[in-house]
Structures are given as structure tokens and as C-alpha cells.
Motif scaffolding. Structure first.
Motif, short mmCIF file in Angstrom:
data_model
loop_
_atom_site.label_atom_id
_atom_site.label_comp_id
_atom_site.label_asym_id
_atom_site.label_seq_id
_atom_site.Cartn_x
_atom_site.Cartn_y
_atom_site.Cartn_z
N ASP B 487 0.87 -1.18 0.00
CA ASP B 487 0.00 0.00 0.00
C ASP B 487 0.91 1.23 0.00
N HIS B 490 -0.12 4.45 2.20
CA HIS B 490 0.32 4.33 3.59
C HIS B 490 1.85 4.46 3.70
N MET B 491 2.53 3.82 2.77
CA MET B 491 4.00 3.85 2.81
C MET B 491 4.53 5.28 2.78
N ARG B 493 2.93 8.12 3.37
CA ARG B 493 2.53 8.93 4.54
C ARG B 493 3.33 8.55 5.77
N SER B 494 3.73 7.30 5.88
CA SER B 494 4.52 6.89 7.05
C SER B 494 5.84 7.63 7.11
N MET B 495 6.27 8.15 5.96
CA MET B 495 7.53 8.90 5.93
C MET B 495 7.32 10.37 5.60
#
Lengths: 528, 528
Positions: B487, B490-491, B493-495
Motif C-alpha cells: 500500500d 500508507h508507505m 505517509r509513514s515517511m
């Protein structure tokens, strides 16, 4: 068929080199392959269908594959293979091979190479694979022919099994893989540990006498049964037991003999080792500093300490401890065991380093495997967790961060019936973050705790240790991970792993209980 | 101060080795450092505060740092430095150094090492740094003293600048960094390209005659002005223009001279090169297959083709083309330019490889930099995008995946006023996914398109090419990324990177417009 025939290679014109390689690995006990293959490895990949029995585990970056092979060896006691794409694929896995080498883990790397006729053309992916492999390998060989690759693979496994374990790198040109004439090799003899130094036995036994003497243990000396023997020696002679800062594998918990670790911070380590005038080494090396610091000693033992090496990591440590036990007259002396009452009280409120250690100690399930890459956060874990149920604790022996989650993968695959906990700093976890995907894909029973201090916390202290006074904002900025903040819940979900974020003790306690109860991977972001 | 004095090293007892190193790098035009430092590099980090002018960019894995240095060189035309933590830090950056080496990019690696007295103790992080550096470096040196590190650093920069660009690796023991007595070195002379082969000029000019002749261009021959000259030669002689499959940097777009690429797939490449009986090489090498395939030729040019090497990548390609232009009498011949009308129609409906190429062609902003790691998805991008506004196109020349997002970082830092688009497959992007965090941290103007085909699509074709018939489910499973699905929203946004997912042409068109309009990083997951 005679036994002689059985132990020689078996030619089978119907097999290509890759098929003979996979069958030979299986015959020699290698049942798992951690991989990210490319074009030059396609015949090996195709062989996985023809030759059943090899569990092939895909990693999205080779550091995950090599780290997993390290963890597998520590827990299975036999090597896995890796399958890596040419020089660059090997290069990506190199730092975790460095860690595996320092841990004494056995790994069999299969590294694809261009067909021999293609190398001279200097294609884009052509590189000096042998040169890249050498610095992290004990054994490197290029297998030139389909006819020889079986024999070469068996010898690679044998090299990897030399105690405590070695890195063997077999370079596989693609024509070696695709040509017919593969010859399968049966299992070769498993290498035995070397003899310990019997000539040092008397001196070692004499050295262990009272609280100024230390028995320093490493490697296989930290198995449950060997610790039992070491415990007898300590009880009889009054010596102290310690292990190095980093141990490939240590058996711990209530009912076992407890062994502390030499601390990491240089000043504390010097202080901790100051009492010991006589030190006996069994599977360990004399403690030295992780780094050199200006104006501080690098050798951590007190000046003039009498150090006796009874057995190095490659020796028969069971025999060494048994002989030492006899020589000290300790065979009938009961060892001191950790009591269950040693478990800490249940903390509540905010998460700090003390409450975190206590909660982990209380959460560790019976027979769990703990993979520890907690760097700064976990420095107090060792004493606090010693009363947890019986468990196995794995450290990073090579110091290259990004070892934790990959090693947890290998441990979980080696021990599918055991719970695995990976304790890791956020900076370390980011190095091989792709590991989360493999955990999800293989549905591995791993609970990952991310200690989110949003910095390379260890380096804040190291700045001072190396003599940097008043570091400026640019220096501090290079140690900070808070711009932007990493969101580990999003990160885990992006790769198919369930995740939660906890900010107090009760949340962490509940999250660990949930994660450990479920059967797949789970990540907990612990806000510090 | 005389000029003589100015050009020699300047001793300053107040500087330590690290400070003299940073000042020397600045004096020699190195203004950016891509880094992930550790304890052994803390004095270099501290020096960044004392010596202003070095932009230090933190990466969460060294593959990001070395790839960024590659992209920086391609766009800035001068090297950046990397700062890497000992052998394992270098090892993590090795595969993108391989790519940089194959691209002819200049990079100055500063690799920390233990203090000289510490190496013999074989600490956990001790490794053979020289051995790890050699396979990817043109120049490796360990700087033994604070007094010499300035001179060594200046020579490293000089080595990195040898055309087209080289990998220089300077190993910096921590005592070299922390000791006093650093001597700053002024700028050394910039190396010049070698002379082209004048003796081949007449033959080259004669070879270019009609559609059976090919002028194959590489390296600096693909600059706007050199393409203009090549265009005159083609218009005058009737020869075709092509470049290799992968080019470090090519100037393209409406109003420029268009140059196609030799295709990647072996059979198509053989077909494409079949017409050419006479080939002149200017900055390019004679085309060969990326891999060897059983029963297929590795040399892609037709048998018996007459190949004239006028200039290799390190030669003065401007002079070579200029001389060739004169020798063919083409100096007054107007070149054919790409017309703006060449832009494709606006597609709607589902995203497929054709509509994707058309949308990208229409979205490319004027003066954009396109970093292409689209592997399979992008094979049709080249002809379709040639009519876009003027832009620069970068390929992966070393074939090790994970080059795209890091190179985009370096390009964005070299050219802060230009829009950067990174086009990457999902499998490739996962290799150095940590790059997203650095994009967010530095607020780089990069729009990332992830082509989410959820497989190593290229390998599906390669299985057949290497002769694997009917691959079984285990083989196919090793090429699939859909269990679990990644995904990317999500990836990202996680960073800290804004992201969206698009499933049809209109969504993609809007997402690209939004992403390119904003001034920070942005990721678009393109579902294929």
C-alpha cells in the motif's frame, strides 16, 4: 548401491546444474532459501518446482535475506541458503553478512553470475563478485561447470558448518546453472569443533578463585546445559560469570543460570571489569571497546589482568566447561538458578526506560525468542528480564544496524512453534524495513516493538564520548529522525502487518498481550 | 600571499583533521554531503557546524545516500560527498555506487574507519573497508594523518572529476579526524577529457552514409548542443542516431534532436540493430545484451558490422562531434527537430501502458528532470514522450534496482528550480524506500510515480528468455509482490510524503497536475 557409491556424486544427465545444486543443498541439510532472484538465477528458481523440499522465502531487499539466514542458523543450528542476484544483490546483503560473520553464523550464499562468455563483455550488471564477497566470507568459490556445482555446493555447506559457523559464498554462472550434466552430491561429513586448550586447564582452574575472578562465556557456552555447568563452577569457586556485550544466542530465564553482559558504554564497562584480576575465556574474547575514544583505553579489562584462554568460539565448549568443572571440583556443586520471583512489579503510567523493561520482562512468553536491537533503549533490559519464563536472547554481534527484523524472520522460520519478539530502535528498523513485508507474506509469529525515540540516540552520547563539546545544530540535526516523524503504524500496514501505537504502560501491556496471542506478525510503536 | 603559496596546503594547528577535510572539500567545489554517520564520523559531523557551506543531507539507509550522490553529479556536473559509517555503511551503499560507476558519475565517498590503534583489536564493526570499496571504486586511499587528509581529499575530488566521472573512496580513520594539525588544500586542477581518436575520423566520416549507417551516442554526446551537431551529421549523411539502452543523462523534448534507445529485450534489440552495417561510436560502447541467454547472441550488432570507435565516454565528445560534423560536410545542414505537435492525444478510461505513456508525455513540465526506473512499464515511454517540453532524462546504467528515488533526490538538490519526476516500478522502489523520508525532510520538489504491477514483471519474461518452459507455482511465487499487496499511500505517509492512488486516466492526470504544482514531494500509486 554400495555405501561408497552413495557417498560419491551421482551423475544424472537429465538434471541441469541448478537442479543438481538444489538437490545437493537438500541432501546436505539446507532446506530454506532466502532470496531475491534476478534473470541470472531463473534456473535455480525454476528448479524449486522440480525438486520439492526447499522452502523459498522472498525478501524485497537482500539485507532482509542475509539477516534472515543469520537468524535461522542461530536457532536451527544449520545453515540456510541465500540466492542473490549478481554483485549488486550480494552487495545489498553485505552488511547483514558482516553481522552474521561476527556472530559465528553459518550461511551458504548462492550468488548468480553472468554466463562465463558474457563476463568479458562488461554488461551493466557485471562486477567483481569475488571481490565483493571476500571481505565477509570465509569461503568463496566460483563453480565453473554443471558437472561440478553439486560437489561445490556440498563443500560450501561443509564450510558454513565449521564451528561456530562460517560464511560460504558460491558464485554460480548462469551457464553452470542451465547446462545439462548436473551431478548431485550426497551429504558430506559435518565438521567438528576443535579441541579446547587442555594445556591451559590447570591454570584456568587455578585462576577461578573468589570474586576477583571472572569466567567469561561466549558462543555455545551460553546454551542451557553449558550454563548449568558454568553455574556449578561459579558456585564452587566464587568466580563471577559474564558474557560479552553481544551474544549470538543466550539461553535465559527463571530456573536457569543467569549471566550478565559486559556493558556497552566505555566508562561503565571499564568500571564493571575493574574488579577482575583473573579472567578465564570460554568461547568469548577478552573485552574491548566497540569504538576507540580519544584518551580512553580500548582494552576493557584492568591493566595487568591475568587472562587465560581455555577455548575459543570454534572449540568444543561443552568439553571445555566439563573439564573445567572437574578441575575445579564443582561437579557436585548446585548452581544458582534465577528465581521466578525475580519478575518485576507491574508498572503503570508513562512509558520510560524502566517501566518498558519491566513490562517486557512480564510479557515474555515461555520459550520465546527475543531478538534484541534496542541499542540505547534496551540497555537495562538484561537484568530486569532475567526472571522471565525460559527464553532465548539474540544480540547483534557485528554492530551494523538493521539486523533485528531480518534475524527475527530467520528465527521464526527455524522455530515455527515459538513466539518471537523483535525489540528494535526506530533508526535501526528503518535500515531493513522491507522485512515487515516478508513477515506478513510468510505469516510469521513475530511481535515487533519499535522504540520510537525519533533519533539516533546512541550517537548523542557518542558525540560527547569522542570529545565533541557543545555540538552545533547541524551536527544534532544529523542525529535526529523527527523531521518528519516516522509513522510506524502506517509503515506496518503498508506492508500488510497489523500495528498499533502506544503511549502509556497499560496500552503497551495490552498491545503486547494481543500481539503475542495472535499467530501472525504484529507491530507496536512504543512512543518514548 | 603568492599564488604558489595559495595553491599549496595551508597548515592550521587550530583545525583537526575533520575540519581540514570539510574545508578542503568546499575549496574543491564539493558542497553537498549525503550521509548516515556513526560514532567514527562524529568529528566530521561536528565540523559541519564550524565550517559553514556544506549542505548535509541525512539518509536512513546508505543506498539512498550513494544514489543521491549519483543523481547530483549527473545534474550538477560536479561531485557530492557521501559520509558513510565504516565497512557496513559503505556496504549498504555499494549497489548504488555500482550504478554510479556504470553511469560515469563522480562521487567522493568519505568512509569512517576505527582509529588506527583500534583496528588490530578486531572490534564488532571492524571489516576490510578497502576490500569492500575496491570493486566499485576507481580510486581508494586511507588517509593516515590529520596533516595529510586535506591533500588526500583534494586528490579524491580530482579523481572523481576524471571524465566522465569516477568513484573515489577516501577512508578516514577516526584519529585522523580528531587529531590536530589539519592542513587545508586549495582547489586542484580539474581533469580534462582525453582526446578523441583523430586517426579514426576519416573512417568514421566515410562510414556514415545512408540508412545502413548508425551514429551511436552516449555520455556527454547527449547534451543539447552536442545533439544539435549530431542532428546535422544525420541530416547530411542520412545515418540514423541512437543511444544505448541506458544513458546517464539525455536532453530531450520538442525543439531538440531526438535520439532513440537500443531496446532492452534481446530479440527486439537484435532486430533494431540489424539494418546497420556501419556504426560509429561517440561516447557509447557497441551494444551488448544485458544478460546472456542460451542459444542467443550476446553481441547485438549484426555479424560483420563495421564498428568505428571515434571517442569513448572519457574523451572530448564535443570536439569529436564537431570534427565529425566538419569531416562529413554537415556544418551548414539544419538538423531535424522534434515538433511540439508530436505530443499524443489525451487518453481517458483505464490505465494501460499506452495511456500511461501518453499521460506522462502530456504532464512533463518544461525543464523537468525525469528519473526513469520504470523497467518493464516504461519501455514505450521513450518514443511517446519525445514531443514533451524540453526535459532531461536519466536512466539506470548499472542495472541494480533501487536507483530511482535516490537519484531523484540528488537531482532535486542539484537543481532546486526544476521539477523532478521519478518513474519507478514498485519492486524497484521498495529497494530504497527510505528515500521518501529524505524527500520529505528536505522538502524536495519530486513527484514519484509508482507503477504498481505487484510483481517483478521483468522476470516473468526473463524466465522464458533463459529457456524455462512452463514455470511452476513456486517459481512464479518468487516473482510476485501481491501477497500481501503493498500500500504505497500508507508507505509514503509513514515517511511524511503526501500520496494518492489512481486507477484511471483522469485520476492520474489530476494527480500529476496536483503533484507537479505543489512544491514538495508527492507520490502517486498508479494501479496497473
Amino acid at each position: 548401491m554400495s555405501d561408497d557409491q552413495k557417498n560419491s556424486t551421482q551423475n544424472n544427465a537429465a538434471l541441469n546444474g541448478a537442479e543438481s545444486l538444489v538437490q545437493t543443498l537438500l541432501n546436505n541439510g539446507v532446506e530454506v532459501c532466502f532470496t531475491n532472484p534476478g534473470t541470472s538465477e531463473m534456473h535455480f528458481v525454476a528448479a524449486l518446482d522440480h525438486i520439492p523440499g526447499m522452502r523459498s522465502v522472498l525478501a524485497l531487499q537482500e539485507g532482509v535475506a542475509t539477516g534472515a539466514a543469520d537468524g535461522y542458523y542461530r536457532m536451527a543450528g544449520k545453515p540456510a541458503s541465500t540466492l542473490l542476484h549478481l554483485g549488486p544483490g550480494l552487495a545489498n546483503g553485505l552488511s547483514n553478512l558482516h553481522n552474521a560473520k561476527k556472530a559465528g553464523s553459518g550461511v551458504v550464499n548462492i550468488i548468480g553470475e553472468h554466463a562465463s562468455t558474457h563476463i568479458e563483455l562488461d554488461a551493466p550488471l557485471t562486477s567483481d563478485i569475488n571481490g565483493i564477497a571476500q571481505p565477509v566470507s570465509h569461503w568463496v568459490r566460483t563453480s565453473p561447470l554443471a558437472q561440478t556445482v553439486g560437489k561445490d555446493a556440498a563443500e560450501a555447506v561443509q564450510a558454513a558448518m565449521i564451528p561456530p559457523g562460517q560464511i560460504a559464498s558460491l558464485i554460480l554462472p548462469s551457464d553452470t546453472a542451465w547446462n545439462a550434466g548436473g551431478a548431485v552430491q550426497d551429504a558430506l561429513e559435518t565438521p567438528k569443533p576443535t579441541a579446547f586448550d587442555e594445556s591451559a586447564l590447570e591454570q584456568a582452574a587455578k585462576a577461578l578463585d573468589g570474586p576477583e575472578s571472572l569466567l567469561l562465556l561466549g558462543g555455545a557456552a551460553l546454551s542451557e546445559s553449558n550454563l548449568e555447568v558454568a553455574g556449578r563452577i561459579a558456585a564452587e569457586t566464587g568466580c563471577k560469570l559474564l558474557s560479552e556485550w553481544a551474544n549470538a544466542r543466550m539461553e535465559r530465564g527463571a530456573g536457569r543460570v543467569a549471566v550478565g553482559r559486559v556493558p556497552y558504554p566505555i566508562d561503565i564497562a571499564l568500571e564493571a571489569l575493574k574488579p577482575y584480576k583473573r579472567i578465564v575465556l570460554v568461547g568469548a574474547r577478552a573485552p574491548i571497546g566497540f569504538f576507540a575514544y580519544p584518551g580512553k583505553p580500548a582494552v576493557l579489562t584492568r591493566e595487568g589482568a591475568d587472562i587465560v584462554t581455555l577455548a575459543d568460539a570454534g572449540a568444543d565448549l561443552t568439553a571445555a566447561l566439563s573439564a573445567l568443572c572437574h578441575a575445579t571440583g564443582a561437579e557436585q556443586t548446585p548452581p544458582a538458578h534465577v528465581a521466578k520471583a525475580a519478575l518485576p512489579e507491574r508498572p503503570t503510567g508513562p512509558i520510560n526506560l524502566d517501566s518498558l523493561a519491566a513490562l517486557i520482562a512480564r510479557a515474555i512468553p515461555d520459550n520465546a525468542i527475543i531478538v534484541d536491537e534496542s541499542v540505547t533503549t534496551g540497555r537495562a533490559f538484561s537484568p530486569v528480564t532475567k526472571g522471565a519464563p525460559k527464553h532465548t536472547w539474540l544480540n547483534n554481534c557485528g554492530g551494523s544496524i538493521g539486523y533485528g527484523m531480518p534475524v527475527a524472520i530467520g528465527a521464526a522460520i527455524a522455530c515455527p512453534d515459538r513466539k518471537v519478539m523483535a525489540l528494535t530502535g526506530d533508526g535501526s528498523a528503518m535500515y531493513t524495513v522491507q522485512a515487515l513485508w516478508t513477515m506478513a507474506r510468510e505469516n510469521l509469529d513475530i511481535t515487533v516493538l519499535i522504540f520510537a525515540n525519533q533519533s539516533y540516540q546512541i550517537l548523542r552520547g557518542e558525540l560527547t564520548n569522542v570529545g565533541v563539546q557543545n555540538p552545533g545544530p547541524r551536527a544534532i540535526d544529523m542525529l535526529s529522525l523527527d523531521r518528519p516523524t516516522l509513522d510506524w503504524v502506517h509503515m506496518a500496514r503498508s506492508m500488510g502487518v497489523e500495528a498499533s501505537r502506544v503511549t502509556d504502560c497499560t496500552q503497551l501491556e495490552n498491545a503486547m498481550a494481543d500481539g503475542l496471542e495472535s499467530n501472525g506478525p504484529n507491530l507496536i510503536e512504543v512512543m518514548l
